[in-house]
Design a protein around this motif. Structure first.
Motif, PDB file in Angstrom:
ATOM      1  N   HIS A 133      71.318  85.504  67.421  1.00  0.00           N
ATOM      2  CA  HIS A 133      71.862  84.598  66.410  1.00  0.00           C
ATOM      3  C   HIS A 133      73.155  83.967  66.908  1.00  0.00           C
ATOM      4  O   HIS A 133      73.971  84.634  67.548  1.00  0.00           O
ATOM      5  CB  HIS A 133      72.129  85.358  65.098  1.00  0.00           C
ATOM      6  N   GLY A 134      73.346  82.687  66.596  1.00  0.00           N
ATOM      7  CA  GLY A 134      74.531  81.961  67.037  1.00  0.00           C
ATOM      8  C   GLY A 134      75.839  82.531  66.513  1.00  0.00           C
ATOM      9  O   GLY A 134      76.916  82.264  67.066  1.00  0.00           O
ATOM     10  N   ASN A 135      75.768  83.343  65.434  1.00  0.00           N
ATOM     11  CA  ASN A 135      76.992  83.971  64.904  1.00  0.00           C
ATOM     12  C   ASN A 135      77.717  84.795  65.962  1.00  0.00           C
ATOM     13  O   ASN A 135      78.946  84.886  65.960  1.00  0.00           O
ATOM     14  CB  ASN A 135      76.652  84.899  63.726  1.00  0.00           C
ATOM     15  N   TYR A 136      76.939  85.424  66.845  1.00  0.00           N
ATOM     16  CA  TYR A 136      77.550  86.247  67.899  1.00  0.00           C
ATOM     17  C   TYR A 136      78.461  85.393  68.784  1.00  0.00           C
ATOM     18  O   TYR A 136      79.527  85.839  69.203  1.00  0.00           O
ATOM     19  CB  TYR A 136      76.467  86.904  68.768  1.00  0.00           C
ATOM     20  N   ALA A 137      78.026  84.177  69.068  1.00  0.00           N
ATOM     21  CA  ALA A 137      78.816  83.273  69.921  1.00  0.00           C
ATOM     22  C   ALA A 137      80.108  82.869  69.217  1.00  0.00           C
ATOM     23  O   ALA A 137      81.186  82.866  69.824  1.00  0.00           O
ATOM     24  CB  ALA A 137      78.000  82.045  70.284  1.00  0.00           C
ATOM     25  N   VAL A 138      80.019  82.538  67.920  1.00  0.00           N
ATOM     26  CA  VAL A 138      81.219  82.139  67.170  1.00  0.00           C
ATOM     27  C   VAL A 138      82.203  83.299  67.098  1.00  0.00           C
ATOM     28  O   VAL A 138      83.416  83.123  67.277  1.00  0.00           O
ATOM     29  CB  VAL A 138      80.845  81.653  65.749  1.00  0.00           C
ATOM     30  N   THR A 139      81.688  84.497  66.865  1.00  0.00           N
ATOM     31  CA  THR A 139      82.554  85.683  66.803  1.00  0.00           C
ATOM     32  C   THR A 139      83.284  85.879  68.127  1.00  0.00           C
ATOM     33  O   THR A 139      84.496  86.118  68.152  1.00  0.00           O
ATOM     34  CB  THR A 139      81.712  86.943  66.473  1.00  0.00           C
ATOM     35  N   LEU A 140      82.552  85.762  69.229  1.00  0.00           N
ATOM     36  CA  LEU A 140      83.166  85.913  70.559  1.00  0.00           C
ATOM     37  C   LEU A 140      84.242  84.850  70.789  1.00  0.00           C
ATOM     38  O   LEU A 140      85.358  85.158  71.228  1.00  0.00           O
ATOM     39  CB  LEU A 140      82.084  85.801  71.640  1.00  0.00           C
ATOM     40  N   LEU A 141      83.917  83.596  70.489  1.00  0.00           N
ATOM     41  CA  LEU A 141      84.827  82.486  70.796  1.00  0.00           C
ATOM     42  C   LEU A 141      86.033  82.427  69.850  1.00  0.00           C
ATOM     43  O   LEU A 141      87.027  81.777  70.164  1.00  0.00           O
ATOM     44  CB  LEU A 141      84.070  81.162  70.754  1.00  0.00           C
ATOM     45  N   SER A 142      85.939  83.095  68.708  1.00  0.00           N
ATOM     46  CA  SER A 142      87.036  83.072  67.734  1.00  0.00           C
ATOM     47  C   SER A 142      87.945  84.298  67.854  1.00  0.00           C
ATOM     48  O   SER A 142      89.037  84.311  67.284  1.00  0.00           O
ATOM     49  CB  SER A 142      86.478  83.032  66.299  1.00  0.00           C
ATOM     50  N   GLU A 143      87.497  85.319  68.562  1.00  0.00           N
ATOM     51  CA  GLU A 143      88.232  86.592  68.617  1.00  0.00           C
ATOM     52  C   GLU A 143      89.581  86.433  69.325  1.00  0.00           C
ATOM     53  O   GLU A 143      89.668  85.794  70.364  1.00  0.00           O
ATOM     54  CB  GLU A 143      87.371  87.661  69.320  1.00  0.00           C
ATOM     55  N   THR A 144      90.630  87.037  68.732  1.00  0.00           N
ATOM     56  CA  THR A 144      91.968  86.952  69.335  1.00  0.00           C
ATOM     57  C   THR A 144      92.342  88.229  70.098  1.00  0.00           C
ATOM     58  O   THR A 144      93.270  88.218  70.897  1.00  0.00           O
ATOM     59  CB  THR A 144      93.033  86.695  68.250  1.00  0.00           C
ATOM     60  N   ASP A 145      91.619  89.323  69.851  1.00  0.00           N
ATOM     61  CA  ASP A 145      91.905  90.593  70.529  1.00  0.00           C
ATOM     62  C   ASP A 145      91.014  90.718  71.772  1.00  0.00           C
ATOM     63  O   ASP A 145      89.784  90.692  71.661  1.00  0.00           O
ATOM     64  CB  ASP A 145      91.641  91.756  69.561  1.00  0.00           C
TER      65      ASP A 145
END
Length: 563
Positions: free
Chosen positions: A291-303
């Motif tokens: 699911h594309g959500n995984y990509a958004v989570t990765l690209l938005s993560e600050t830690d």
């Protein structure tokens, strides 16, 4: 391979550019071929900067978009950022949501499921917004044709802002604002932004309204450069500046998600080609396999530590994607051989178990073997779904349009499209597609073309030329890697096949006898007999740098060899 030598520039223009830039004929020719005719244009080309970006308010509806978002921020409305599951879409959603989160906590993201919802704005996404009290949806990399969906949202009291880069239809959705440089009524000076590029223009406008300098937005350019590379938009004009500056961010201070991907593959300095073949496939793999959500989570993560965990997960999806596309490609090639389907003007293959997430990649791989317009079908619910890919110069979208009586729905553009049809219409469609392509295609388009910039002698290749060629990067559509041709070349006697199954060719060549340069020709092992016994031959190549045992030297990356 067809070799096509580009025409020489006008002598007067060539002389003027050589004089004003103090460069030789090779460099002046390459610049003129790229539409650069003056000192000022060359300066802009070689020294891209934030100053080269256009005023975002030149884009139609930008003022309306900014006004509506500022209203949402002041009224503390919930904002949903919606985008597609590919690299451009997920990068756009990460960009917009991370920017908005610097101004409000009331932001969420939504990526449609590739298999359940398909491409573009979805009813399910709008229902999600309605159920969770979102009054504004910002759609990125999609939406310009979503007339019914936007109307559905409006009935539920949800406003839309659309940031798209696809060509609109005759009518536009009733959105609050539609930002799309390809609108006929939009006078924005640069038409070739990707979806993430349009999203960047919106945050540029929002930041300007806040009184913030554009320099504060450079941290978002790693996402923009990744989307530009992955979406294969022309790397000219504003895209060149965005890609150039974005690569600097990627190579110096990328966001944790991109840094985690780079650290996995242990690459030191990335080019736009590395972004296309290393970063983009991993981001894409999430939407293809899970699911594309995984990509958004990765690209938005600050830690960074969390980003590393997400990157490992996505690497697993990418491994699965590679295995699936290799297996399906092998099965498709076998099917073509068994059925003698390599004798027509098209390639159309189908198997009900093939993974829908990789059939587009498989279609591209089949073109590498059988260079023809290609369709790969699989079962999708009670219908068949296909990805179409074309050869250079042939419009596969038009060909599909001519066969539309057999198709349920289709969309895309000249070189890539998708479609669905009923299983009982498959054979009739297949024949209609073959008939249409055989009737309309120029037969010479079925032979791959190498476009050659300039014919040079080996003696002209030196470190000075190499340093200038490096400044032509980033390369891509509209500014491809310079390709040269040299004639009357001879192997010095040590040419041999290398690599697994002797697939590649390595040799040291000379032209006058005074100079020697190493060549590597990937997948050119079958050309060995052309270079044996010191027979003269001609080569087409790009210039490259070889790093070996701490030594750095220039080499030629061969594209083709002829007697």
């Amino acid at each position: 391979m067809r070799w096509t030598l580009k025409p020489k520039p006008e002598a007067k223009k060539l002389a003027h550019l050589k004089q004003s830039l103090q460069v030789d004929e090779v460099v002046a020719t390459l610049l003129l071929q790229r539409g650069i005719e003056t000192y000022e244009e060359a300066k802009t080309f070689f020294r891209p900067s934030l100053d080269h970006l256009h005023d975002p308010f030149l884009m139609k509806d930008m003022d309306k978009a900014v006004e509506r978002i500022e209203l949402a921020l002041s009224k503390k409305e919930n904002i949903l950022v919606f985008g597609d599951y590919d690299v451009d879409g997920t990068s756009s959603v990460a960009l917009m949501s991370t920017y908005l989160k610097t101004r409000t906590e009331l932001v969420a993201t939504y990526i449609p499921d590739r298999y359940d919802e398909g491409y573009g704005v979805s009813i399910k996404g709008i229902d999600f917004a309605d159920d969770n009290d979102f009054s504004l949806i910002i759609a990125l990399d999609c939406g310009v044709k979503a007339i019914d969906k936007v109307a559905y949202a409006k009935e539920k009291g949800i406003d839309f802002i659309i940031c798209d880069h696809h060509r609109p239809g005759t009518n536009l959705p009733e959105a609050i604002a539609i930002l799309d440089p390809k609108r006929d009524d939009c006078n924005y000076p640069f038409k070739e932004l990707c979806g993430c590029g349009v999203g960047f223009k919106l945050i540029q406008a929002l930041a300007f309204k806040e009184g913030k300098p554009i320099e504060e937005l450079t941290e978002y350019l790693d996402l923009v450069a990744t989307a530009i590379g992955a979406d294969i938009v022309p790397i000219v004009g504003e895209n060149r500046a965005l890609a150039f500056l974005g690569l600097q961010v990627i190579n110096t201070n990328p966001r944790p998600g991109i840094k985690a991907i780079i650290n996995q593959v242990k690459k030191e300095e990335l080019t736009i080609t590395d972004v296309v073949f290393i970063v983009a496939p991993r981001i894409n793999a999430a939407g293809r396999m899970k699911h594309g959500n995984y990509a958004v989570t990765l690209l938005s993560e600050t830690d960074y530590d969390l980003a590393e965990q997400y990157a490992e997960e996505i690497e697993t999806f990418n491994t699965d994607r590679r295995e699936a596309d290799q297996r399906i490609t092998d099965e498709a090639l076998q099917q073509i051989e068994n059925n003698q389907e390599h004798e027509g003007f098209t390639t159309v293959v189908y198997h009900e178990t093939w993974h829908k997430g990789v059939i587009g990649i498989v279609a591209s791989r089949l073109i590498e073997t059988y260079y023809r317009p290609t369709l790969v079908f699989t079962k999708s619910g009670d219908k068949l779904a296909a990805s179409a890919r074309s050869v250079s110069g042939f419009d596969v979208y038009n060909a599909l349009e001519a066969c539309s009586e057999h198709i349920e729905q289709f969309g895309g553009h000249k070189y890539a499209a998708g479609l669905t049809l009923k299983e009982e219409n498959y054979e009739a469609f297949k024949q209609a597609f073959e008939d249409e392509v055989s009737r309309t295609i120029d037969k010479h388009l079925l032979v791959p073309e190498i476009k050659i910039d300039f014919k040079i002698n080996l003696q002209q290749i030196d470190n000075k030329l190499w340093r200038i060629l490096c400044q032509f990067a980033p390369f891509g559509p509209g500014n491809m890697t310079p390709i040269f041709m040299s004639e009357d070349i001879k192997d010095t006697g040590y040419g041999k096949c290398v690599g697994e199954d002797d697939k590649h060719l390595r040799m040291t060549v000379t032209q006058t006898g005074n100079e020697k340069i190493v060549c590597i020709g990937f997948n050119l092992g079958d050309k060995l007999e052309l270079i044996e016994n010191k027979k003269p031959f001609k080569i087409v190549y790009s210039i490259d740098e070889n790093h070996w045992n701490g030594n750095v030297s220039l080499q030629l990356k061969l594209r083709d060899i002829r007697e």
